[in-house]
Scaffold this active site. Structure first.
Site, PDB file in Angstrom:
ATOM      1  N   TYR A 140       0.845  -0.968  -0.078  1.00 47.83           N
ATOM      2  CA  TYR A 140       0.082  -0.588   0.446  1.00 47.83           C
ATOM      3  C   TYR A 140       0.736   1.310  -0.027  1.00 47.83           C
ATOM      4  O   TYR A 140       2.162   1.541   1.071  1.00 47.83           O
ATOM      5  CB  TYR A 140      -0.949  -0.464   1.163  1.00 47.83           C
ATOM      6  CG  TYR A 140      -1.468   1.613   1.582  1.00 47.83           C
ATOM      7  CD1 TYR A 140      -2.837   1.512   1.120  1.00 47.83           C
ATOM      8  CD2 TYR A 140      -0.660   2.471   1.899  1.00 47.83           C
ATOM      9  CE1 TYR A 140      -3.594   2.481   0.774  1.00 47.83           C
ATOM     10  CE2 TYR A 140      -1.621   3.587   1.995  1.00 47.83           C
ATOM     11  CZ  TYR A 140      -3.033   3.446   1.748  1.00 47.83           C
ATOM     12  OH  TYR A 140      -3.806   4.719   1.874  1.00 47.83           O
TER      13      TYR A 140
ATOM     14  N   GLU B  75      -2.792   7.058  -4.317  1.00 52.98           N
ATOM     15  CA  GLU B  75      -3.696   6.250  -3.426  1.00 52.98           C
ATOM     16  C   GLU B  75      -3.321   5.031  -4.468  1.00 52.98           C
ATOM     17  O   GLU B  75      -4.023   5.454  -5.831  1.00 52.98           O
ATOM     18  CB  GLU B  75      -4.118   6.422  -2.698  1.00 52.98           C
ATOM     19  CG  GLU B  75      -3.916   4.682  -1.370  1.00 52.98           C
ATOM     20  CD  GLU B  75      -5.745   4.848  -0.907  1.00 52.98           C
ATOM     21  OE1 GLU B  75      -5.919   4.938   0.165  1.00 52.98           O
ATOM     22  OE2 GLU B  75      -6.441   4.348  -1.586  1.00 52.98           O
TER      23      GLU B  75
END
Lengths: 298, 379
Positions: B101, B189
């Site tokens: 992530y 993101e």
């Protein structure tokens, strides 16, 4: 006393030749603010309704002794306007302009903190500041603010919202309660002046006896203020948080007014303030009534 | 403005971030044709601005045209948490050996940029933060200095990614930082950021939110043209009004964002629900009220309208004249309740007085106006 600005504050208007800059520079001057000049490199040497126009902030400061500036420059030019003010020797910069990119705000906030730690920026996207009877910089309607009364119990106001600030001023005026200073810190994600900055100044001001605070959803400035209040504010306070029923994930008009990832809710902010001993109203009217009650019991 | 995954990937690709080849389509036929060009196996991915697409059946692997057709047929029109799928992203399927992530956003409290990196990707970062907070490597970046490669490397090492991809991860994250800052995003993101079996680091998803205030220095017309708004939001957008559609029955018009938010609050406290948030801004132009009233009155949810005005520099009589001018120009179905306070409120109320009746009512305070509007909405 007032915080940040008073009758000695000399103000220049960056963007004084634009329609908004001209309009509010005139209104502020009519209120009694010491409006000493404006800037526009292309119109240096001229004047706007008698307000002299200088080529740069540095020149305006040199010629007039200005200590504050008020920015009415379109969003694209705000970053350089803020830096020009700081470099030119201004101590207190008020940026009214809305729609400034968040990355620009984050940049000049940190740049000022590092290179010009004594310069205070208010805004962007704020209504400005008024010390009633002394100085009004920005777009607040001066006549709805009652002057602080020497010897009486006076209130300081700090708010993220423009119209709710006016409402607070108006309600206090209707009750005959004076205001030392009313600071609109603005609704953007990186405000130059925070709740805490204003609370600290009001706490230190002997003429301010109680403080009214108006917050809104988004970010954690109200929670941080609550911690500061617990530790450092002894003056009684009332507060209101706008957006108790706002949906998550939507910007409610102000760029900073957004609940995201379950953070920044009105409920959490109200709880934090109640925990800090602040009387929190369910709506602006109630917060005003709570302040009236506080002042009457002082 | 939130971008669809495929738009986010287009943006990432401009900054040199490795993404899978693919195409955005709107029909089953185009999906199959795109899959041929992209090359099987493909992933058929619903393009909606909400998480949990996989669980809702909006992401499917297809090995051949029949499977692609079947999945595309099922996913187009699918309702994912209230978002109807209208666009599919067909991309070449990637083999995955690890899922990470990575994101950049603004820490409003610290007033610095904030990066998060974790070797536990592919799940919601909030879940990781709750269950294993130490698994997230965090970094604060001063916007004036920017992110240096050395800082970035320390950050990557602290995240304990597979050591063999450290260099690649550093390179990719420096590019993601550029996309975050230069691209004027509120959020950039990648989840998951994958490592393929042959050791390549690659963005398998993209979540990007653009800062609308920075639109003046970017060409976002194409992103903008794909925004999905309901009819009322589209009309408000075209009229340049600050508007958010809601589900209640009381239409709201207020001057100022804070006042508009608090108007929703008092309607709620009066036992009702707002149909919208609308900040009509300063000034008192009749045109503005015509636009605002038209958008609200065209909303089938709306049963009553609450106009909440606090006069500051714009005086009460100017606002009253603006409203009366608007009502003379257009026919409004729902009953209206006005609360007018602040500068020259008495003068403004005097102007409204002769026009009052069943369709246009006035209340002296915000709370009373809210109660009246809620009562009218429930009739």
């Amino acid at each position: 006393m007032a915080i940040f600005v008073d009758e000695n504050t000399k103000v220049i208007y960056q963007g004084v030749t634009g329609s908004q800059g001209k309009y509010y520079a005139n209104l502020n001057r009519a209120y009694g603010t010491q409006v000493v000049g404006g800037t526009n490199p292309k119109k240096a040497g001229t004047d706007v309704d008698g307000i002299p126009v200088f080529a740069s902030v540095a020149e305006a400061v040199k010629e007039t002794g200005a200590t504050a500036s008020c920015i009415f420059i379109p969003a694209a030019g705000v970053r350089s306007a803020v830096m020009e003010a700081a470099e030119g020797g201004i101590e207190f910069i008020v940026c009214i302009t809305e729609g400034v990119p968040a990355h620009d705000e984050a940049w000049f906030f940190n740049k000022l903190q590092r290179d010009y730690p004594d310069v205070r920026l208010l805004g962007p996207n704020c209504p400005g500041i008024i010390s009633p009877g002394k100085c009004n910089i920005g777009i607040t309607a001066g006549h709805i603010a009652k002057e602080a009364v020497p010897g009486a119990r006076n209130v300081g106001i700090v708010s993220r919202s423009g119209t709710l600030t006016y409402q607070a001023l108006y309600e206090l005026q209707a009750q005959g309660i004076g205001v030392t200073t009313c600071v609109g810190i603005g609704g953007d994600p990186v405000p130059g002046t925070s709740f805490i900055d204003c609370l600290a100044a009001f706490q230190a001001d002997p003429e301010t006896h109680a403080i009214m605070m108006i917050g809104e959803i988004g970010g954690s400035a109200e929670e941080e203020a609550a911690e500061f209040i617990t530790a450092s504010v002894t003056k009684p306070m009332s507060a209101y948080i706008a957006g108790q029923t706002a949906p998550a994930g939507k910007k409610m008009g102000h760029a900073g007014a957004i609940v995201s990832g379950g953070k920044g809710t009105a409920a959490a902010k109200m709880e934090a303030l109640v925990g800090a001993g602040v009387k929190v109203g369910a709506n602006p009217t109630e917060a005003g009534e709570l302040m009236v009650e506080i002042v009457k019991n002082l | 403005m939130d971008l669809f995954e495929y738009q986010g990937k287009q943006m990432f690709a401009q900054y040199g971030i490795s993404v899978s080849p693919g195409e955005a389509v709107r029909t089953v036929g185009d999906a199959v044709a795109a899959a041929e060009r992209v090359g099987y196996p493909v992933v058929v991915k619903a393009q909606v601005l909400v998480g949990g697409r996989g669980k809702a059946g909006g992401v499917k692997l297809a090995a051949n045209p029949d499977e692609c057709r079947e999945h595309a047929t099922n996913i187009l029109g699918l309702d994912i948490k209230g978002h109807i799928v209208k666009i599919l992203w067909i991309e070449h399927a990637s083999d995955i050996s690890e899922e990470y992530y990575a994101s950049f956003t603004l820490d409003r409290s610290a007033k610095k940029y904030f990066g998060m990196l974790s070797a536990q990707g592919g799940v919601e970062i909030e879940t990781v933060a709750e269950q294993d907070p130490d698994a997230i490597s965090k970094i604060h970046i001063d916007p004036v200095d920017g992110l240096t490669e050395a800082q970035c490397r320390d950050w990557v090492l602290a995240a304990k990614l597979n050591a063999s991809v450290t260099d690649q991860a550093v390179t990719l994250l420096m590019k993601l930082y550029d996309a975050y800052v230069q691209g004027d995003t509120d959020l950039a993101e990648i989840n998951p950021l994958i490592v393929t079996p042959d050791g390549k680091v690659h963005a398998l998803d993209a979540k990007v939110s653009l800062d609308d205030n920075a639109g003046f220095r970017h060409d976002w017309a194409e992103f903008e043209s794909m925004q999905i708004r309901d009819d009322r939001e589209q009309a408000a957008h075209e009229a340049d009004l600050q508007y958010v559609g809601l589900d209640g029955s009381v239409g709201i018009i207020a001057n100022g964002a804070g006042l508009a938010m608090s108007t929703l609050d008092v309607v709620n406290q009066a036992g009702g629900t707002a149909a919208n948030f609308l900040d009509v801004g300063g000034g008192a132009d009749a045109k503005k009220f015509i636009n605002a009233l038209t958008i609200i009155d065209n909303d089938p949810r709306v049963r009553s309208i609450f106009i909440n005005i606090f006069g500051g520099i714009t005086r009460g009589e100017e606002v009253a004249n603006g409203i009366i001018g608007a009502l003379a120009a257009i026919d409004i179905k729902s009953p209206i309740v006005i609360r007018l306070d602040g500068t020259n409120a008495d003068e403004g109320r005097a102007i409204l007085e002769p026009h009052l009746g069943d369709k246009l009512q006035m209340a002296p305070t915000m709370l009373e106006a809210a109660r009246k509007a809620v009562e009218l909405a429930s009739r």
